[in-house]
Design a protein around this motif. Sequence first.
Motif, PDB file in Angstrom:
ATOM      1  N   VAL A   1       0.857  -1.187   0.000  1.00 54.22           N
ATOM      2  CA  VAL A   1       0.000   0.000   0.000  1.00 54.22           C
ATOM      3  C   VAL A   1       0.894   1.238   0.000  1.00 54.22           C
TER       4      VAL A   1
ATOM      5  N   PRO B   1      -3.593   3.225  -4.718  1.00 57.27           N
ATOM      6  CA  PRO B   1      -3.111   1.923  -5.180  1.00 57.27           C
ATOM      7  C   PRO B   1      -2.294   2.049  -6.449  1.00 57.27           C
TER       8      PRO B   1
ATOM      9  N   TRP C   1      -7.817  -7.944  -0.600  1.00 56.79           N
ATOM     10  CA  TRP C   1      -6.993  -6.755  -0.814  1.00 56.79           C
ATOM     11  C   TRP C   1      -7.802  -5.672  -1.510  1.00 56.79           C
TER      12      TRP C   1
ATOM     13  N   LYS D   1      -8.335  -1.944  -0.054  1.00 56.77           N
ATOM     14  CA  LYS D   1      -7.875  -0.780  -0.811  1.00 56.77           C
ATOM     15  C   LYS D   1      -9.021   0.176  -1.132  1.00 56.77           C
TER      16      LYS D   1
ATOM     17  N   TYR E   1      -8.650   4.014   0.361  1.00 62.14           N
ATOM     18  CA  TYR E   1      -8.447   5.068  -0.642  1.00 62.14           C
ATOM     19  C   TYR E   1      -9.755   5.687  -1.121  1.00 62.14           C
TER      20      TYR E   1
END
Length: 338
Positions: free
Chosen positions: A148, A153, A278, A282, A286
């Motif tokens: 990260v 990303p 994941w 993410k 984000y």
Amino acid sequence: MGQKKDLTGSEKSKIARYLAEGCSSLKIAKLLKRDHRTIKRFIQNSQQGCKKRVEKPRRKITAHELRKVKRAAAKMPLATSLAIFQSCNITGVPKSTRCAILRDMAKVRKAERRPPLNKTQKLKRQDWAKKYLKTDFSKVLWTDEMRVSLDGPDGWARGWIGKGQRAPVPLRRQQGGGGVLVWAGIIKDELVGPFRVEDGVKLNSQSYCQFLEDTFFKQWYRKKSASFKKNMIFMQDNAPSHASKYSTAWLARKGIKEEKLMTWPPCSPDLNPIENLWSIIKCEIYKEGKQYTSLNSVWEAVVAAARNVDGEQIKTLTESMDGRLLSVLAKKGGYIGH
């Protein structure tokens, strides 16, 4: 005087005629029995709309320069139009013109997310699916690392690709690069970790095994019952630090060997359900374009996002494996949609 929101078509025609005759806006308002502000606003808007657009002189591109641009676009996949023209020492060309020129020889593309599979890789994926088709996947621990970064990303770049060219495949930054490297595992409905790899540590065989010893084995595995350890299957991908002789021998000394260590086909992140985890994490850390100012702050965000992933979400991922295997076989080893 009556006040209405909109002028009728007939009133607009009369306003244009009265203006041509030299009448003031105040007089026109009285003649039409409309509010003066309404008349003034219509006249101002009409005058603004009638302003002629001043065309800026455009730089002419010679045939020689066009050839240079075409060669540069072929050599610089996913570059911006500005970068392509600058590499040819062509300046003073507006973006609209650059893009219009490039459209005749290239197109905007994103980088390919996955490399194309060759025949051998597809056969290995099919063999793997057949081998594990009758496996109880609730006993498999699916593991992987994720990096990260502070600013989002590792996105897939978008830029110009010459016609007839393939978009390149970006390298996955498992090692090196900025950010925090995170390791985790999922089994049945349980999340193992996440654990943070120490900043600056490159995961070779020795450091990978030491990392597993300090985190996975000491903090989670040793707390499990003997029957659990006997039945658990450990999955890891074919990263060099995972698949080396050193790591394989070290895991064997820990009791993870033979059928307890899952073999893994090449180029198969789509078969690992933790990749979906994941994605969930993410998307959370984000969201709304969130960025971070320190490695510790992005790590804290990962931990918080992982806590919000409930057991049902994890169970959905691990229970998807039967369907993934069937999809691989149906697609004759090709990539699946997970």
